[in-house]
Structures are given as structure tokens and as C-alpha cells.
Design a protein around this motif. Sequence first.
Motif, short mmCIF file in Angstrom:
data_model
loop_
_atom_site.label_atom_id
_atom_site.label_comp_id
_atom_site.label_asym_id
_atom_site.label_seq_id
_atom_site.Cartn_x
_atom_site.Cartn_y
_atom_site.Cartn_z
N ARG A 1 0.86 -1.22 0.18
CA ARG A 1 0.10 0.09 0.12
C ARG A 1 0.76 1.27 0.11
NH1 ARG A 1 -3.07 -3.21 3.22
NH2 ARG A 1 -2.25 -2.54 5.08
N GLN A 2 1.76 1.34 0.79
CA GLN A 2 2.80 2.42 0.97
C GLN A 2 3.65 2.58 -0.48
OE1 GLN A 2 5.79 2.16 4.01
NE2 GLN A 2 4.42 1.91 5.25
N ALA B 1 0.76 13.39 -5.91
CA ALA B 1 0.33 13.07 -4.78
C ALA B 1 -1.35 12.98 -4.70
CB ALA B 1 0.71 13.74 -3.64
N LEU B 2 -1.82 13.96 -5.38
CA LEU B 2 -3.02 14.32 -5.25
C LEU B 2 -3.94 13.20 -6.44
CD1 LEU B 2 -5.90 15.74 -5.06
CD2 LEU B 2 -5.61 17.17 -6.94
N SER C 1 -3.79 9.86 -4.44
CA SER C 1 -5.04 9.92 -3.34
C SER C 1 -6.35 9.73 -3.97
CB SER C 1 -4.91 10.97 -2.68
OG SER C 1 -5.46 12.23 -3.18
#
Length: 142
Positions: A60-61, A136-137, A140
Motif C-alpha cells: 500500500r505504501q 500526490a493528489l 490519493s
Amino acid sequence: MPLPDTLIDECLVLKSRKAARAITRRYNVLLKPYGLQCTQASLLFCIARGGFQSISNLARQLGLERSALTRNLAVLQRDGMIAPDQTGQGKTQVFSLTVQGAEKVRQIVPVWEKLQSTTYREIGADNWHATQQALALIASIG
């Protein structure tokens, strides 16, 4: 049926995959003398940092499928760079760097940092930060 130009010209899938391949090629060229690919180097960095409780947590990371992570872990283990901790098994198994793995990380960190700095200079500070934020967005929302 004619398709709008934006279907290809603004396609996030095509542009993100093209960018990912370009970045991957660039890092892999620098890492080749060390016998690593960028995914494996990133994995070594994450294992060195610690903070994961299982293979699933590590997957997941990293944003990797568990099967892809398991294949890369097997390569690093085969090459003597990581070893499983004795505390867990299966899904809860955790890996640590071996002495050889820690030495490999020590060798490649300066190479990695140099390429990061080169790329930062090439695209400029504003684009670097905007790219970091956009990636990053996008990650997410997945």
C-alpha cells in the motif's frame, strides 16, 4: 466516427504512463551498474526506513500490487540484500536490510539524489513542486 483531439491530447492515462516510462528509464540507466531497477531501489529505501508491519502494508505504501511487490522482494532476497525478520510469516512478514543491502543503499543514495537534483534543475522549482503535489493528489484518488 471522428474523435475529439482532446481524447488523446489530454488523456491522463497516456500522459502519466509516458511520463512514468521516461522517469523509469532515466533512473534505471543510472542504477544499472548497481544491478538494480528503480522499483527495487525504492523498495530498499522503504525497507531501510521501516515503519511497515506487513507485506500488504508495504505494498500500500508503495502503490504496488502485492504480487509485484512479492516478486521484487524475492529478487532482493535472492541477491542477499534483504532478509525476513523472524517475527512474522505470510502476510505479516517483515523484511530488513542485510549488511549487503545496507551497503547497496549507501552506494545508490548519492546517485539517486544527484538525479533528483538534476531533474529539479531541469524542470525548475515551481514545476517540481507542482508535479509533486499533482502526483500526490492523483495517487490519493486511486
